[in-house]
Design a protein around this motif. Structure first.
Motif, PDB file in Angstrom:
ATOM      1  N   GLU A 147      -5.226   0.886   6.831  1.00 17.93           N
ATOM      2  CA  GLU A 147      -4.320   1.623   5.945  1.00 17.93           C
ATOM      3  C   GLU A 147      -4.497   1.178   4.497  1.00 17.93           C
ATOM      4  O   GLU A 147      -4.466   1.994   3.574  1.00 17.93           O
ATOM      5  CB  GLU A 147      -2.861   1.440   6.372  1.00 17.93           C
ATOM      6  N   GLN A 184       0.808  -1.221   0.000  1.00 20.25           N
ATOM      7  CA  GLN A 184       0.000   0.000   0.000  1.00 20.25           C
ATOM      8  C   GLN A 184       0.843   1.274   0.000  1.00 20.25           C
ATOM      9  O   GLN A 184       0.328   2.356  -0.248  1.00 20.25           O
ATOM     10  CB  GLN A 184      -0.970   0.001   1.187  1.00 20.25           C
ATOM     11  N   SER A 219      -5.090 -10.241   8.630  1.00 23.92           N
ATOM     12  CA  SER A 219      -4.238  -9.088   8.921  1.00 23.92           C
ATOM     13  C   SER A 219      -4.817  -8.289  10.088  1.00 23.92           C
ATOM     14  O   SER A 219      -5.998  -8.411  10.410  1.00 23.92           O
ATOM     15  CB  SER A 219      -4.124  -8.178   7.692  1.00 23.92           C
ATOM     16  N   HIS A 220      -3.962  -7.448  10.683  1.00 21.88           N
ATOM     17  CA  HIS A 220      -4.398  -6.637  11.824  1.00 21.88           C
ATOM     18  C   HIS A 220      -5.271  -5.469  11.367  1.00 21.88           C
ATOM     19  O   HIS A 220      -5.175  -5.000  10.236  1.00 21.88           O
ATOM     20  CB  HIS A 220      -3.180  -6.093  12.579  1.00 21.88           C
ATOM     21  N   ASP A 241      -3.425  -2.393   9.861  1.00 25.56           N
ATOM     22  CA  ASP A 241      -2.901  -2.643   8.517  1.00 25.56           C
ATOM     23  C   ASP A 241      -4.016  -2.637   7.481  1.00 25.56           C
ATOM     24  O   ASP A 241      -3.868  -2.056   6.399  1.00 25.56           O
ATOM     25  CB  ASP A 241      -2.169  -3.990   8.474  1.00 25.56           C
TER      26      ASP A 241
END
Length: 311
Positions: A228, A193, A221-222, A225
């Protein structure tokens, strides 16, 4: 005068004001959280629901919102079911299957999200219902040989032509040539990203027009993250989300929180490598019902003997 803003003293004043505002905001947020926590402590069912949502990976914001919607006097045995129902109601789900709508659909997302495999699953599902004549595959991932070859392999298996575009002009010309196809699926390069090439790729899609964009989000994924990723891919104006790797997380709440925060409708969910069996239309109720099973599966220890047997 505008130039006064560039005076060192004015800049210092501006910085001090921003710092003071940030401190005030943090103080207000702390006080609001304290008041919320006091309201939670007075209700065992709310406290239990909050702990459960945290275990499932939900963000603090959506957790507080949901928990405060629970009536404080709800019996404990009804708390979890009511909580799941409230989460389900908040999940945005695309009411129309984009495959049936047809047109040009581009999948965008970070490296490793599973875009190419997802495109194969979508293509296989379409071919099973409509045959291979009305669908074409396009890749803009021309620099990564592995990804391109993988898509060509899927194309051969399904009897679908695969085309390449290495610039915005080439993509526009190619899509014009393919405009008679009922469905065109575009596989884009898997970029980080923060990758500079990301802006170019998003510009290609904007220049091509009449392209529906779906963002592929890996559920393992967290929250920060994924949040974003959504912001970085915002210029592509995604109309929905494909949630992948659901079978690889015990904290599905992180991905669901991001989807709710950004109000991005869920279109499909994938939970394995099988083509197309591990592709499912998104359903809010079934997703929230999987939260506990996924958490328990993630908590189970790996058994070495089983690993050796598989190997």
């Amino acid at each position: 005068h505008p130039t006064c803003l560039y005076h060192p003293f004015a800049k210092e004043q501006l910085r001090a004001m921003r710092e003071e505002l940030a401190q005030m905001r943090a103080m207000i947020e702390r006080e609001m959280h304290r008041l919320t926590d006091e309201r939670l402590r007075g209700s065992p069912v709310r406290l239990a629901a909050m702990e459960l949502m945290e275990d499932y990976g939900f963000d603090a914001g959506i957790t507080r919102d949901i928990v405060l919607e629970l009536p404080a006097d709800t019996p404990m045995h009804r708390g979890r079911g009511l909580m799941l129902g409230l989460i389900s109601r908040r999940l945005p789900v695309c009411p129309v299957d984009p495959l049936e709508a047809g047109g040009v659909i581009a999948l965008v997302g970070p490296t490793g999200a599973g875009k190419t495999t997802t495109i194969a699953k979508l293509a296989a599902r379409f071919v099973a219902e409509h045959g291979p004549r009305d669908i074409a595959l396009v890749t803009t991932d021309t620099s990564r040989i592995g990804g391109r070859e993988q898509l060509y392999g899927y194309g051969r298996q399904l009897g679908i032509a695969v085309h390449e575009a290495d610039s915005d002009a080439a993509l526009i010309q190619l899509l014009q040539r393919l405009q008679d196809y009922r469905l065109v699926l575009v596989d884009t390069a898997g970029l980080g990203q923060r990758d500079r090439a990301l802006a170019n790729q998003l510009n290609w899609l904007r220049a091509a027009r009449n392209v529906s964009t779906l963002l592929v989000l890996p559920a393992n994924s967290h929250f920060a993250d994924l949040d974003e990723v959504v912001r970085r891919f915002g210029p592509a104006r995604p109309q929905g989300v494909v949630l992948t790797k659901v079978d690889e997380t015990g904290r599905l709440g992180s991905a669901l929180s991001v989807v709710v925060d950004h109000q991005l409708p869920l279109t499909w969910v994938t939970d394995g490598q099988r083509v197309p069996e591990d592709l499912h239309r998104a359903n809010a109720a079934s997703l929230v019902l999987r939260l506990e099973d996924l958490r328990r599966a993630a908590d189970k220890p790996n058994i070495p003997e089983a690993d050796h047997a598989v190997a």
